[in-house]
Design a protein around this motif. Sequence first.
Motif, mmCIF file in Angstrom:
data_model
loop_
_atom_site.group_PDB
_atom_site.id
_atom_site.type_symbol
_atom_site.label_atom_id
_atom_site.label_comp_id
_atom_site.label_asym_id
_atom_site.label_seq_id
_atom_site.Cartn_x
_atom_site.Cartn_y
_atom_site.Cartn_z
ATOM 1 N N TRP A 72 0.866 -1.188 0.000
ATOM 2 C CA TRP A 72 0.000 0.000 0.000
ATOM 3 C C TRP A 72 0.889 1.220 0.000
ATOM 4 N N SER A 73 0.721 2.077 -0.989
ATOM 5 C CA SER A 73 1.504 3.300 -1.052
ATOM 6 C C SER A 73 0.613 4.485 -0.710
ATOM 7 N N GLN A 74 0.955 5.156 0.396
ATOM 8 C CA GLN A 74 0.204 6.324 0.851
ATOM 9 C C GLN A 74 0.311 7.443 -0.182
ATOM 10 N N GLU A 75 1.518 7.583 -0.705
ATOM 11 C CA GLU A 75 1.795 8.656 -1.658
ATOM 12 C C GLU A 75 0.958 8.504 -2.928
ATOM 13 N N ARG A 76 0.974 7.278 -3.474
ATOM 14 C CA ARG A 76 0.246 7.039 -4.733
ATOM 15 C C ARG A 76 -1.189 6.599 -4.487
ATOM 16 N N GLN A 77 -1.531 6.353 -3.207
ATOM 17 C CA GLN A 77 -2.879 5.892 -2.835
ATOM 18 C C GLN A 77 -3.284 4.661 -3.648
ATOM 19 N N ASN A 78 -2.352 3.696 -3.751
ATOM 20 C CA ASN A 78 -2.747 2.474 -4.446
ATOM 21 C C ASN A 78 -2.251 1.228 -3.737
ATOM 22 N N PHE A 79 -2.948 0.138 -4.016
ATOM 23 C CA PHE A 79 -2.645 -1.161 -3.445
ATOM 24 C C PHE A 79 -2.055 -1.956 -4.594
ATOM 25 N N GLU A 80 -0.795 -2.297 -4.491
ATOM 26 C CA GLU A 80 -0.106 -2.878 -5.638
ATOM 27 C C GLU A 80 0.263 -4.338 -5.376
ATOM 28 N N PHE A 81 -0.065 -5.188 -6.329
ATOM 29 C CA PHE A 81 0.314 -6.600 -6.221
ATOM 30 C C PHE A 81 1.777 -6.744 -6.619
ATOM 31 N N LEU A 82 2.571 -7.355 -5.732
ATOM 32 C CA LEU A 82 3.999 -7.488 -5.997
ATOM 33 C C LEU A 82 4.357 -8.866 -6.531
ATOM 34 N N ILE A 83 4.039 -9.898 -5.745
ATOM 35 C CA ILE A 83 4.531 -11.223 -6.083
ATOM 36 C C ILE A 83 3.675 -12.296 -5.404
ATOM 37 N N PHE A 84 3.505 -13.404 -6.099
ATOM 38 C CA PHE A 84 2.799 -14.556 -5.524
ATOM 39 C C PHE A 84 3.781 -15.721 -5.506
ATOM 40 N N ALA B 133 13.489 5.310 -2.301
ATOM 41 C CA ALA B 133 12.368 6.015 -1.660
ATOM 42 C C ALA B 133 11.013 5.561 -2.202
ATOM 43 N N SER B 134 10.991 5.126 -3.452
ATOM 44 C CA SER B 134 9.712 4.693 -4.040
ATOM 45 C C SER B 134 9.225 3.369 -3.443
ATOM 46 N N ASP B 135 10.077 2.716 -2.645
ATOM 47 C CA ASP B 135 9.658 1.461 -2.008
ATOM 48 C C ASP B 135 8.933 1.684 -0.693
ATOM 49 N N ASN B 136 8.851 2.944 -0.254
ATOM 50 C CA ASN B 136 8.131 3.244 0.985
ATOM 51 C C ASN B 136 6.686 2.771 0.879
ATOM 52 N N GLY B 137 6.155 2.318 1.986
ATOM 53 C CA GLY B 137 4.760 1.888 1.983
ATOM 54 C C GLY B 137 4.554 0.812 3.033
ATOM 55 N N THR B 138 3.341 0.271 3.082
ATOM 56 C CA THR B 138 3.042 -0.810 4.013
ATOM 57 C C THR B 138 2.895 -2.096 3.215
ATOM 58 N N TYR B 139 3.675 -3.087 3.588
ATOM 59 C CA TYR B 139 3.699 -4.365 2.874
ATOM 60 C C TYR B 139 2.834 -5.383 3.605
ATOM 61 N N TYR B 140 2.034 -6.113 2.833
ATOM 62 C CA TYR B 140 1.149 -7.122 3.427
ATOM 63 C C TYR B 140 1.369 -8.473 2.763
ATOM 64 N N CYS B 141 1.465 -9.522 3.587
ATOM 65 C CA CYS B 141 1.375 -10.852 3.001
ATOM 66 C C CYS B 141 -0.097 -11.241 3.070
ATOM 67 N N SER B 142 -0.488 -12.164 2.232
ATOM 68 C CA SER B 142 -1.907 -12.431 2.097
ATOM 69 C C SER B 142 -2.129 -13.842 1.568
ATOM 70 N N ILE B 143 -3.204 -14.478 2.025
ATOM 71 C CA ILE B 143 -3.605 -15.742 1.409
ATOM 72 C C ILE B 143 -5.061 -15.614 0.981
ATOM 73 N N SER B 144 -5.415 -16.412 0.007
ATOM 74 C CA SER B 144 -6.772 -16.363 -0.517
ATOM 75 C C SER B 144 -7.569 -17.485 0.115
ATOM 76 N N GLN B 145 -8.739 -17.129 0.613
ATOM 77 C CA GLN B 145 -9.575 -18.153 1.250
ATOM 78 C C GLN B 145 -11.032 -17.875 0.967
ATOM 79 N N SER B 146 -11.694 -18.834 0.370
ATOM 80 C CA SER B 146 -13.091 -18.710 -0.037
ATOM 81 C C SER B 146 -13.420 -17.309 -0.538
ATOM 82 N N SER B 147 -12.761 -16.952 -1.624
ATOM 83 C CA SER B 147 -12.930 -15.681 -2.343
ATOM 84 C C SER B 147 -12.667 -14.434 -1.503
ATOM 85 N N GLN B 148 -12.017 -14.600 -0.368
ATOM 86 C CA GLN B 148 -11.582 -13.441 0.415
ATOM 87 C C GLN B 148 -10.073 -13.442 0.448
#
Length: 148
Positions: free
Chosen positions: A41-53, A91-106
Amino acid sequence: GFCTNLLLSQIPEHILAQTNNKTEIVCELKKEHAGVYWYRWSQERQNFEFLIFSNPLGKAMYGTNISKDKFSVHGASSQTSYSLHISHLHASDNGTYYCSISQSSQLLLGSGTRLVDVLPLPPKTTQAPLSKKPVRCLTKSKAAGKKG
Protein backbone atom coordinates in the motif's frame (compact mmCIF):
# COMPACT_ATOMS: atom_id res chain seq x y z
CA GLY A 1 -13.09 -7.86 0.31
CA PHE A 2 -9.95 -7.58 2.39
CA CYS A 3 -9.70 -8.66 6.00
CA THR A 4 -6.79 -8.43 8.36
CA ASN A 5 -6.62 -11.20 10.89
CA LEU A 6 -4.38 -13.03 13.30
CA LEU A 7 -3.83 -16.06 11.09
CA LEU A 8 -1.02 -14.22 9.31
CA SER A 9 1.51 -12.43 11.44
CA GLN A 10 4.30 -10.30 10.04
CA ILE A 11 7.68 -9.44 11.52
CA PRO A 12 8.78 -6.69 11.94
CA GLU A 13 6.05 -4.05 12.18
CA HIS A 14 8.35 -1.26 11.01
CA ILE A 15 11.52 -1.11 8.97
CA LEU A 16 13.75 1.92 8.80
CA ALA A 17 16.08 1.34 5.89
CA GLN A 18 18.73 3.03 3.80
CA THR A 19 18.93 3.59 0.06
CA ASN A 20 20.56 0.72 -1.87
CA ASN A 21 20.39 -1.60 1.14
CA LYS A 22 18.15 -4.64 1.32
CA THR A 23 15.59 -5.80 3.83
CA GLU A 24 13.38 -8.77 4.64
CA ILE A 25 9.80 -9.18 5.90
CA VAL A 26 8.73 -12.48 7.44
CA CYS A 27 5.17 -13.76 7.27
CA GLU A 28 4.07 -16.56 9.62
CA LEU A 29 1.02 -18.54 8.51
CA LYS A 30 -1.26 -20.42 10.86
CA LYS A 31 -3.52 -21.74 8.12
CA GLU A 32 -3.40 -24.07 5.15
CA HIS A 33 -2.90 -22.20 1.92
CA ALA A 34 -2.14 -22.59 -1.76
CA GLY A 35 0.45 -19.84 -1.77
CA VAL A 36 1.23 -16.40 -0.45
CA TYR A 37 0.55 -13.06 -2.11
CA TRP A 38 2.49 -9.90 -1.25
CA TYR A 39 1.00 -6.44 -1.69
CA ARG A 40 2.19 -2.91 -1.02
CA TRP A 41 0.00 0.00 0.00
CA SER A 42 1.50 3.30 -1.05
CA GLN A 43 0.20 6.32 0.85
CA GLU A 44 1.80 8.66 -1.66
CA ARG A 45 0.25 7.04 -4.73
CA GLN A 46 -2.88 5.89 -2.84
CA ASN A 47 -2.75 2.47 -4.45
CA PHE A 48 -2.65 -1.16 -3.45
CA GLU A 49 -0.11 -2.88 -5.64
CA PHE A 50 0.31 -6.60 -6.22
CA LEU A 51 4.00 -7.49 -6.00
CA ILE A 52 4.53 -11.22 -6.08
CA PHE A 53 2.80 -14.56 -5.52
CA SER A 54 4.72 -17.58 -4.31
CA ASN A 55 3.30 -21.09 -4.08
CA PRO A 56 4.48 -23.86 -1.71
CA LEU A 57 6.57 -25.35 -4.53
CA GLY A 58 8.59 -22.14 -4.73
CA LYS A 59 7.18 -20.93 -8.05
CA ALA A 60 6.83 -17.16 -8.17
CA MET A 61 4.53 -14.96 -10.24
CA TYR A 62 5.25 -11.24 -10.44
CA GLY A 63 2.90 -8.26 -10.71
CA THR A 64 3.06 -5.80 -13.58
CA ASN A 65 6.32 -3.84 -13.74
CA ILE A 66 7.66 -5.61 -10.65
CA SER A 67 11.38 -6.27 -10.89
CA LYS A 68 12.66 -9.80 -10.25
CA ASP A 69 15.97 -8.29 -9.19
CA LYS A 70 14.25 -6.32 -6.46
CA PHE A 71 11.71 -8.76 -4.98
CA SER A 72 12.07 -12.42 -4.11
CA VAL A 73 10.24 -14.77 -1.77
CA HIS A 74 11.87 -17.50 0.28
CA GLY A 75 9.68 -20.13 1.91
CA ALA A 76 10.59 -22.27 4.88
CA SER A 77 10.46 -26.02 4.25
CA SER A 78 7.65 -26.16 6.81
CA GLN A 79 5.66 -23.83 4.53
CA THR A 80 4.37 -21.92 7.52
CA SER A 81 6.83 -19.09 7.08
CA TYR A 82 7.60 -17.00 4.01
CA SER A 83 9.95 -14.08 3.75
CA LEU A 84 9.88 -11.28 1.21
CA HIS A 85 13.32 -9.95 0.32
CA ILE A 86 13.51 -6.43 -1.09
CA SER A 87 16.85 -5.26 -2.46
CA HIS A 88 18.20 -2.03 -3.99
CA LEU A 89 15.93 -0.01 -1.73
CA HIS A 90 14.72 3.33 -2.98
CA ALA A 91 12.37 6.02 -1.66
CA SER A 92 9.71 4.69 -4.04
CA ASP A 93 9.66 1.46 -2.01
CA ASN A 94 8.13 3.24 0.99
CA GLY A 95 4.76 1.89 1.98
CA THR A 96 3.04 -0.81 4.01
CA TYR A 97 3.70 -4.37 2.87
CA TYR A 98 1.15 -7.12 3.43
CA CYS A 99 1.38 -10.85 3.00
CA SER A 100 -1.91 -12.43 2.10
CA ILE A 101 -3.60 -15.74 1.41
CA SER A 102 -6.77 -16.36 -0.52
CA GLN A 103 -9.58 -18.15 1.25
CA SER A 104 -13.09 -18.71 -0.04
CA SER A 105 -12.93 -15.68 -2.34
CA GLN A 106 -11.58 -13.44 0.41
CA LEU A 107 -8.06 -12.16 0.71
CA LEU A 108 -6.83 -12.51 4.26
CA LEU A 109 -4.19 -9.90 4.96
CA GLY A 110 -1.29 -10.07 7.37
CA SER A 111 -0.67 -7.51 10.06
CA GLY A 112 1.35 -5.29 7.72
CA THR A 113 4.96 -4.10 7.78
CA ARG A 114 5.62 -0.43 7.30
CA LEU A 115 8.75 0.42 5.34
CA VAL A 116 9.45 3.91 6.56
CA ASP A 117 11.44 6.62 4.82
CA VAL A 118 14.19 4.92 2.97
CA LEU A 119 16.96 7.25 4.08
CA PRO A 120 19.61 8.56 1.75
CA LEU A 121 23.11 7.21 2.21
CA PRO A 122 24.71 8.78 5.26
CA PRO A 123 26.95 11.78 4.63
CA LYS A 124 30.66 11.35 5.33
CA THR A 125 30.55 13.67 8.34
CA THR A 126 28.87 12.10 11.33
CA GLN A 127 26.35 14.16 13.24
CA ALA A 128 24.65 13.29 16.47
CA PRO A 129 21.05 12.36 15.68
CA LEU A 130 18.54 14.80 17.06
CA SER A 131 16.12 13.19 19.44
CA LYS A 132 12.52 13.99 18.60
CA LYS A 133 11.13 13.06 21.99
CA PRO A 134 11.80 15.32 24.97
CA VAL A 135 14.13 13.56 27.36
CA ARG A 136 12.50 12.79 30.68
CA CYS A 137 14.67 12.98 33.76
CA LEU A 138 14.47 9.80 35.77
CA THR A 139 15.24 10.24 39.44
CA LYS A 140 16.87 7.47 41.42
CA SER A 141 17.60 5.50 38.26
CA LYS A 142 21.01 4.75 36.89
CA ALA A 143 19.50 3.21 33.75
CA ALA A 144 18.91 6.66 32.28
CA GLY A 145 22.64 7.24 32.05
CA LYS A 146 23.21 4.10 30.01
CA LYS A 147 21.03 5.16 27.11
CA GLY A 148 22.33 7.37 24.37
